[in-house]
Each structure stands twice: as structure tokens, then as C-alpha cells.
Design a protein around this motif. Structure first.
Motif, mmCIF file in Angstrom:
data_model
loop_
_atom_site.group_PDB
_atom_site.id
_atom_site.type_symbol
_atom_site.label_atom_id
_atom_site.label_comp_id
_atom_site.label_asym_id
_atom_site.label_seq_id
_atom_site.Cartn_x
_atom_site.Cartn_y
_atom_site.Cartn_z
ATOM 1 N N GLY A 1 0.794 -1.223 0.000
ATOM 2 C CA GLY A 1 0.000 0.000 0.000
ATOM 3 C C GLY A 1 0.827 1.274 0.000
ATOM 4 O O GLY A 1 0.337 2.335 -0.355
ATOM 5 N N PHE A 2 2.107 1.161 0.410
ATOM 6 C CA PHE A 2 2.968 2.346 0.296
ATOM 7 C C PHE A 2 3.082 2.767 -1.167
ATOM 8 O O PHE A 2 3.091 3.936 -1.488
ATOM 9 C CB PHE A 2 4.372 2.053 0.837
ATOM 10 N N THR B 1 -1.109 6.426 3.308
ATOM 11 C CA THR B 1 0.317 6.248 3.586
ATOM 12 C C THR B 1 1.147 6.761 2.423
ATOM 13 O O THR B 1 0.801 6.555 1.268
ATOM 14 C CB THR B 1 0.681 4.757 3.813
ATOM 15 N N ALA C 1 -3.782 2.354 2.926
ATOM 16 C CA ALA C 1 -2.918 2.636 1.785
ATOM 17 C C ALA C 1 -3.213 4.015 1.201
ATOM 18 O O ALA C 1 -2.328 4.679 0.665
ATOM 19 C CB ALA C 1 -3.095 1.564 0.716
ATOM 20 N N VAL D 1 2.798 6.836 -2.061
ATOM 21 C CA VAL D 1 1.659 6.868 -2.974
ATOM 22 C C VAL D 1 0.378 6.728 -2.168
ATOM 23 O O VAL D 1 0.022 5.633 -1.743
ATOM 24 C CB VAL D 1 1.743 5.733 -4.010
ATOM 25 N N GLY D 2 -0.305 7.823 -1.909
ATOM 26 C CA GLY D 2 -1.559 7.771 -1.180
ATOM 27 C C GLY D 2 -2.506 8.778 -1.795
ATOM 28 O O GLY D 2 -2.325 9.983 -1.652
#
Ligand code: NA
Ligand code: NA
Lengths: 306, 165, 438
Positions: free
Chosen positions: C341-342, C385, C382, C388-389
Motif C-alpha cells: 500500500g505504500f 500512507t 494505503a 503513494v496515497g
């Protein structure tokens, strides 16, 4: 080593899945592993409506698909969904035998699309389920919303004055529970597996109403590329597992009936009641012949002579 | 020379937008037909899916042109203009190769369906090529747009995708 | 030349193949190949290397868009975009604020409640965050609330959009796994309300601790009725859409269609819609739909390719042979999803990971509906965070502030989400009571 990839809509644990697995074992044994059938279950590769095209184009070597998925290309395959066409269950059993005057023309027509039918897989018949008073006569459907799974069944429901509604297998239970539809047409094994007896109280047994058949396809070019010896092995294995499944399916249906018999009110139709349904089916049969053309007429005649 | 391609892509995109709108009307009509007239339609579901396939792929070129394809730019954003342009050209090349395959084999499928008279197994029995053609045509448009963008990228400096939405 | 060597590699070292494929995918993504084409292009390459017919490419593209259930995506987007252009976001916020604005931390409560209410008509977290942020951020900052707190609150509050039904990720999860979308939607309600309540509690706690803000004046009853009257049609719409699905009156797709039609009726009745705005709503819905559908198509092809390499099967076997404790499995899944999810955008995360993890659920005796909700909560994480959020970017864009400031406000909400994951694990009925026992 020759790999044949096979796409399957159902999970491996389903009896159709076990049936193709048995075929794969037979073939691997008889060819000393020279032919390997790799099974891709649960529609990982293709949804069932995509299978005819996928196999015919050679994107995948083999596939399992309900016969009626060919209905757009070969309207005559709807034959087994034409309600109450076969006089008895025995006639139906004869019709699905390899080489029968009903089955052979269908196998030939499918071959024209670039896919060869290796064997047929029995899937069982359909029953009618509902709440309250059991459905005995076509008039009992008047004004009711009815779950269907094929267009010819839809015509039957319409002829009876009901409103046909297509609902997928996975949303079926909820549709009955919440009253989205009043009546369901479905397989008796599904009634057991999806616990529909919890939301429906009556079951009308109409085993000769329709017959659901799946077919196992192989790409014709792949087939022609096999040696004579390998083709022989494959055909023998196919014939063997086909018979196994047909015997097993009869047993499964009997078990399912026994299982739900103390949970639902099970109704068998009398001969007079059955005739009412058959009368109602006449226009549906006429419609079928109109759609399916000369091949349809030929199949109906053949079916009635069994 | 490149401007007409932009125009075609934009027109196709606008058309696609209203196709989704029409799908909405079909679906509402279906609900009304079922509850008010007690007679569900046989066409609403299938025509809606038919329009959805066409709308999705017709609009792809327009979305590329507007730089709205989702991409991850945490690294490229931090790099210099030279590297940026390299990356962008490479990305467009991936799109172009993909489009070539989709157009060629997609057309093959449609032609094959015409040859054997394939049709959907539903009540309408819609000839399959009518929807299958959406792939070669949609990706054909995308191919033209991607080539256009590649020419522009090699000539000047543009971004092929929005950062995040 | 490359192909035979590669074939040798994949037959003898399946784990290395999986790692190699993952690395290639990350490489393509990092040089900014659009996600759809990174997935699709890699899928194509894999098919070609294994000498499998690339006819599969157009087949996968066709198949991805050929779905009745997916029609719900453009229709829910049309519904919420039409309402948005009709100014419904502001109406909602004003109404809620008139009731709770004067309480301690009242604007924070109003913001979260508005997010939750808007979530009931929007299937997307990005749309929810953007809509409420536009009206709430200026108001809250003007009243002296701490900026990081405001930014974090909105980034996190927006994520409710995909947990409270309707929800685009839940529709996609249902399509991939063939689980009932109705049940998935209903399963999202309990955790959605729980998370809303926790966010509200945090806002109240925070405002008791940080007293630098000026409380809003208490609204008069006539103000309350007036603002509520404008927001009422939208609330009724949410009730019709979700209630209709719950009662089985409509399928999710039909419900989206009905919502779309009613949204049109509402904005024209309120006289807040113009031809220009409608065109914009149609165009924006189309663009979002198409970007999502292109990723679905790319993921579908990629999914088929790795299935033919037997990678999901291998991973699933590896999981079930090495892990036999459901709790450990859930922990590992959450950690993996946290890390993925980062870097990955939410739709891609779902489309790539669900097919890999789903086969293991059965062996672990984990309810697939419950797992779907867990997955969506991890997607919510995600969304907030770095690096990439999506929600971070939205808030950053709306408030015109550096990312670091948003990040400073967002971490407490992340902890609340982890707490929710633990709660869902300990008390599965938070998820399962409404769909199965009510
Ligand atoms: Na929502
Ligand atoms: Na993230």
C-alpha cells in the motif's frame, strides 16, 4: 511432453471438476505422462461464455462449458432446455448417449466452429421451488416473479403468465430470502448445497422439465496434431469418465432429494398435471423450431422418436 | 498534422461519456419495466454491457491525451528533464506495442466471428463481431494517439500521464 | 534466445520467477508506465515468453468490460458527480454543522459526519475526500483548528467512502471472487460506523487537549431546518440506494441506475444544475470509469499470465503449508498489504493481490465476506500512507500545502485503522452481523 491446458468455470472440488481431473489422470497414465492435462479451475482463465471462442481460437487447448453457451451461434443446442420435450427420463438418457440421433448432429455443428466435443458431462435436471402452496399447474405461476436460467424457460414462464427474471447462482439465496422473486427454477443439488430449503418450503419435482449438459471441448487443430495412438487414448478416457459422471449424477440427485425430503414439502406431478405443462410447452417448442431452423426440426423429431 | 488525431480522440471520449449516461437510462427503464409493467426487458442488460465495452475502449485515447491514465511518478518526478523524456518515450512505446497486438489479434477475433456466425447465447443473439470490433477500433485510436504523443515527446517535452488521478 | 533460457528458469526456480516478475512490474511502474499498461504489457511479455497464444490479449480486454456488475461503477460515479456539481457537498456540510458545530470539537465532528453521509452516496474515497475537504478545510482553519489535524482528519475521513456502501473496491472484490455484492455492502456498514465513531471520539479528544480553536456559534432552529431541508433529498437518496439493495428491491447495478436518475431529479428540482455542469459531471465520470476499467483490463491479462505460470497457486500453497494459524495468516496479509500500500494505488492493489490471496482463505477457514472488509480497511490505510496515497494528494491539492504537513496530521488516524483491524479480528460480528444475522 504435450501440455493441454483446460479452462473450467467451476471449482476443482465440484463433481465436474473431479470428472476432468479423473480424465487427466487416465490420460497421463495411459500415455506414460506424454500428454499432460493442466486444469485451471474457478474461471481463472475464462468465464463460461468466453470458452467456446477461447478454445476455437486455440488461446487455450481445452475447456468445459454449458452446452447452451453455443446457443447464439447454433440455436439448436437449446434443445435440452426446451421444457417437457422428452416423454420420459429414459428417452432423455438415450438422447445424450454418444452417437445418438439427437447428440451427433449437435457434436457435428459444434465442430464447425473449430472446437471438438470430447465428451458430455451430466449436470442434472431442474426443479421448481417456492413458499406456501406448492406449484402444481402452470396457472400457479400467474403473476409471480420467477427466477430462470435460460431463455426458453423464460418463454415457458411467460406462457404461464409469470414474469421471468434472470438471477445468478450466487445471488439466488438472497433473492428468495428477500422476496425479489417468488418462485425459483434451479437444480435439486443446488437446493441442497446453497441451503435454499431454509428460505423456500415447497419443491416440485419435474425431472423431465429440462436437462443441463456441459461439454468438454478441445481445439480442433490441437486434436488433429495428436498422434493416432494418443487420440485413441483420449477418446477411451473421455468415454470412461463420461459414464462415471452420469452414474454419479443420478446418485447425487437421489441423495439431494433424500436430504431435502424432511426439510421441504416435496411434490411429484401427476400425469394429468404433467400434461398441462406439456400443453403449455407446445408454443415454446414451436418457437424453438422457428429459431433453430431445419436442424431444430430434425432434433425435435429425433427426440420424440426415442 | 497531429491536431486531427486529437480531435478524433476527444470526440470519441465525449461520445463515450454520453454512452455511460444512456446506460443509466437503460438500467432505470429496466427497473421501471419490472416493477411497474411487471415485464422485464430482454435487451437492457445486454445492450448496457455492449455500450460499456464500446465506451471504455473508445475513450482510452482521450484519457491518454488528457494525461489522466493512473501512473506512479515518485521517482520520475524527482529526476531531470532528460531522464523524464526517456521514461516517457519508453512508456509510450510499451503502450504502442500493446496496442499493435490488441488491434491485430482483436481484428482477427471479429473476422473469425463473422466467418462462423458467432452470436451471444442470450435472448437477443447479438452477432459477436458487433462488440468485438470495439477492441481493434478503440486500441486503433489509442495507437494513433500514442504515436502522436511520442512524436511530441521526442520533439518537445510533455507528460504522458497525470501524477495521480 | 531469451525465451528458452527464461523457460528453463521458470520450470526450475518458481520462486525466482515470481520475484523476477514482481521486480519487472515495479520497474515498469517506477519509470512511469501507466499502471494499466505496466500490467498489460508485462502480461503480454509473459505470454509470449511461454509461447502461449497472444489472442488472449484482446480476449482479456473484451472480457474485462463485459460485466453487468461493473456497470455499477460508472453509474455510482455519475450519481455522485451529478450531486457534487449540484452543490450537494456544501449543503450536507452546512446541515450537519448547524446541528453539531457548537459542540466541543464540533467542526471536527461535523466534518467526519459529512464524510460518512457523503460516503453513503459515493463509491470512491477520493471523491469523498475532495468533496468534503473543499468546504470543510477553509471553515476549520478559519476557526483556528490546528492545520495538521484538519488535513489528517479529512484525508482519513475521506477513506470512509469505500467502506460505507456503495463502494467501488467492494464491487470489484465481488466481481473477482464471485461473492455477493449485496452481502459485501451490508458487511461494510458496521465497520464503517465503528470507524466513524472512532474518528469522532478522536476529534473530541483532540479538541479537549488543543483549545486554540474558536467554537462555532450555536445555530438557530430556523437555520437548522433551512439547511437540513436542502440536504434532505440527498439523505433520502442514500436511504433509497442502500435500502433498496438491502431489501432486494434492486441489484447493486440497478440501485446505482436509480440513484443516478434520482440525483438528476434532485439537482434539477433544487435548480442547481446547468448544462455546462452536467457535461462536466458526465465527462469526469467517464474519465474515472475508463481509468479504472483500463487497469482492470491490464490486471486481468496480467492475472491470467501469472496463473499460467502457476504463481498464485504456488504462493497459495506456500502460505497454507507454512502458516496454519489463521491469526498469523491475517497478520502476514496485513503486513504485506501495508507495504504494498505504500507504493500501489488502491484499485491495482486489489486487482493484483485478491486473486493471489483468495485461494488460501478456504484452507484457513476465513469468511470471504469478512476478508473483503479487512482488505478494504487495509486499502483505506494505503490511501493515507506515503509515498503513494491518493487521499494525501487530494488533500494536498485542495489545501495547497506541503505533503509533510498532511503527513503530520494523518498518523493518528492510521493507528485508529490498525486498531479497527484488530477489533474486526477479535469481534467478527462487527462485519458479519448485518449481512448474516439481521
Ligand atoms: Na461509499
Ligand atoms: Na499508500
Amino acid at each position: 511432453e504435450k501440455v493441454l491446458r483446460l479452462t473450467l468455470q467451476l471449482p476443482e472440488s465440484h463433481h465436474l471438476g473431479k470428472n476432468v481431473a479423473a480424465f487427466a489422470d487416465e490420460v497421463a497414465q495411459a500415455t506414460d505422462g506424454e500428454i499432460k492435462v493442466e486444469i485451471y479451475p474457478s474461471a481463472q482463465l475464462y468465464k463460461d461464455k468466453e470458452v467456446p471462442q477461447a478454445v476455437a481460437s486455440g488461446a487455450v487447448e481445452m475447456g468445459v462449458v454449458p452446452l447452451t453457451q453455443f446457443a447464439g451461434t447454433i440455436p439448436a443446442v437449446e434443445l435440452f432446455y426446451v421444457p417437457f420435450l422428452f416423454a420420459s427420463e429414459k428417452a432423455l438418457q438415450k438422447a445424450v448417449q454418444k452417437g445418438s440421433p439427437v447428440r451427433q448432429p449437435i457434436d457435428d455443428a459444434v465442430l464447425q466452429t473449430g472446437a471438438r466435443i470430447l465428451w458430455w458431462q451430466a449436470y442434472g435436471g431442474a426443479v421448481i421451488i417456492n413458499n406456501d402452496d406448492p406449484i402444481r399447474l402452470p396457472s400457479d405461476l400467474t403473476g409471480k416473479k420467477v427466477r430462470i436460467f435460460s431463455k426458453t424457460l423464460g418463454s415457458l414462464v411467460e406462457a404461464a403468465g409469470g414474469a421471468p427474471t434472470a438471477i445468478s447462482g450466487s445471488e439466488q439465496f438472497l433473492a428468495y430470502q428477500r422476496g425479489t422473486v417468488d418462485v425459483g427454477l434451479t437444480g435439486v443439488t443446488a437446493v441442497k448445497e446453497r441451503k435454499m430449503f431454509e428460505v423456500m418450503s415447497s419443491l416440485t419435482a419435474t425431472k423431465s422439465m429440462v436437462d443441463i449438459e456441459f461439454v468438454v471441448l478441445i481445439n480442433e487443430k490441437t486434436w488433429q496434431g495428436l498422434s493416432d495412438e494418443h487420440r485413441q487414448v483420449v477418446e477411451t478416457a473421455a468415454a470412461k469418465v463420461e459414464q462415471q459422471l452420469r452414474d454419479q449424477m443420478n446418485q447425487l440427485e437421489a441423495d439431494a432429494f433424500a436430504f431435502v425430503s424432511d426439510k421441504m414439502n416435496i411434490v411429484e406431478l401427476t400425469d394429468e398435471e404433467l400434461q398441462e405443462w406439456q400443453k403449455l410447452a407446445e408454443p415454446v417448442i414451436a418457437d424453438y423450431i422457428k429459431n433453430a431452423g431445419p436442424l431444430g426440426r430434425q432434433l425435435v423429431d429425433a427426440a420424440r422418436q426415442l | 498534422m497531429l491536431a486531427p488525431i486529437d480531435k478524433i480522440s476527444d470526440a470519441a471520449g465525449r461520445l463515450a461519456g454520453w454512452m455511460f449516461f444512456v446506460i443509466g437510462i437503460f438500467i432505470v427503464y429496466e427497473v421501471v419495466a419490472r416493477y411497474v409493467f411487471l415485464s422485464p426487458t430482454v435487451w437492457s442488460e445486454e445492450l448496457s454491457r455492449f455500450l460499456q465495452i464500446w465506451a471504455t475502449y473508445l475513450a482510452a485515447a482521450h484519457v491518454l491525451r488528457r494525461r489522466q491514465l493512473i501512473a506512479i511518478d515518485i521517482i520520475v518526478r524527482a529526476s531531470g528533464p532528460r531522464l523524464r523524456r526517456w521514461c516517457e518515450s519508453l512508456a509510450l512505446l510499451v503502450i504502442i506495442i500493446f496496442c499493435l497486438v490488441a488491434v491485430y489479434f482483436g481484428a482477427g477475433i471479429a473476422i473469425d466471428s463473422i466467418r462462423i456466425g458467432r452470436a451471444s447465447s442470450s435472448m437477443l443473439a447479438v452477432p459477436s463481431w458487433l462488440t468485438e470490433l470495439a477492441i481493434p477500433i478503440g486500441f486503433g485510436l489509442l495507437l494513433l494517439q500514442a504515436v502522436t504523443e511520442l512524436i511530441r515527446t521526442l520533439g518537445g517535452s510533455t507528460d504522458i500521464s497525470a501524477s495521480h488521478h | 534466445m531469451a525465451a528458452p533460457i527464461f523457460l528453463l528458469l521458470i520450470t526450475d526456480y518458481p520462486h525466482m520467477t515470481a520475484a523476477l516478475i514482481l521486480l519487472s512490474l515495479l520497474l515498469l511502474l517506477f519509470i512511469r508506465v501507466p499502471v494499466a499498461f505496466a500490467l498489460g504489457g508485462l502480461g503480454l511479455l509473459l505470454l509470449w515468453l511461454k509461447d502461449i497464444s497472444v489472442v488472449m490479449v484482446p480476449q482479456a480486454l473484451y472480457s474485462a468490460a463485459d460485466s453487468f456488475v461493473l456497470l455499477a461503477v460508472p453509474l455510482f460515479l455519475l450519481m455522485s458527480n451529478i450531486l457534487l456539481k449540484g452543490g450537494v457537498g456544501k449543503d450536507l456540510f452546512n446541515a450537519v454543522q448547524s446541528w453539531v458545530g457548537h459542540l466541543p470539537g464540533g467542526l471536527g465532528i461535523a466534518t467526519i459526519l459529512s464524510c460518512a453521509l457523503f460516503s453513503a452516496i459515493s463509491g470512491s474515497s477520493v471523491a469523498t475526500a475532495a468533496t468534503i475537504a473543499t468546504v470543510a478545510i477553509p471553515e476549520m482553519i478559519q476557526r483556528g483548528y490546528s492545520r495538521p489535524f484538519v488535513l489528517g482528519l479529512l484525508a482519513a475521513g475521506g477513506t470512509l467512502g469505500i467502506l460505507i456502501p456503495p463502494s467501488i473496491p467492494l464491487i470489484l472484490y465481488g466481481v473477482i471472487t464471485e461473492e455477493s455484492i449485496v452481502k459485501l455492502f451490508m458487511a461494510g456498514v458496521g465497520p464503517g460506523l465503528l470507524l466513524t465513531a472512532l474518528f469522532i471520539l478522536f476529534s473530541i479528544g483532540y479538541s479537549l487537549f488543543d483549545k486554540n480553536y474558536q467554537p462555532s456559534p450555536k445555530a438557530t432552529w430556523s437555520q437548522r431546518w433551512q439547511t437540513s431541508f436542502r440536504a434532505l433529498p440527498t439523505l433520502l437518496l442514500a436511504v433509497v440506494v442502500i435500502g433498496g439493495i438491502y431489501l432486494g428491491v434492486f441489484t447493486p447495478t440497478e440501485s446505482a441506475g436509480v440513484g443516478f436518475a434520482l440525483a438528476l431529479v434532485i439537482v434539477f428540482a433544487l435548480r442547481t444544475m446547468t448544462w455546462q455542469k452536467l457535461k462536466l459531471a458526465v465527462s469526469e465520470s467517464m474519465v474515472t470509469t475508463v481509468t479504472i476499467f483500463l487497469i482492470i483490463a491490464g490486471a486481468k491479462l496480467f492475472g491470467k499470465a501469472i496463473t499460467l505460470y502457476r504463481i498464485p497457486q504456488e504462493i497459495s500453497t506456500a502460505i497454507t503449508t507454512n502458516i496454519n494459524e489463521p491469526a498469523l495468516f491475517i497478520l502476514v496479509v496485513c503486513l504485506v498489504l501495508l507495504v504494498i500500500g505504500f507504493f500501489l494505488e488502491s484499485i491495482s492493489m486489489l486487482l493484483i493481490m485478491v486473486p493471489v490471496l483468495f485461494p488460501a482463505l478456504n484452507a484457513m477457514m476465513i469468511d470471504p465476506i469478512w476478508f473483503g472488509i479487512l482488505f478494504v480497511v487495509m486499502i483505506e490505510c494505503a490511501l493515507i500512507t506515503p509515498p503513494v496515497g491518493m487521499n494525501l494528494f487530494i488533500i494536498q491539492a485542495v489545501a495547497q500545502v506541503p505533503l509533510a504537513e498532511v503527513l503530520r496530521g494523518v498518523w493518528p488516524f492510521m493507528l485508529i485503522m490498525f486498531g479497527t483491524v484488530v477489533a474486526l479480528y477479535l469481534i467478527p460480528d462487527i462485519v458479519l452481523y448485518i449481512p448474516f444475522k439481521l
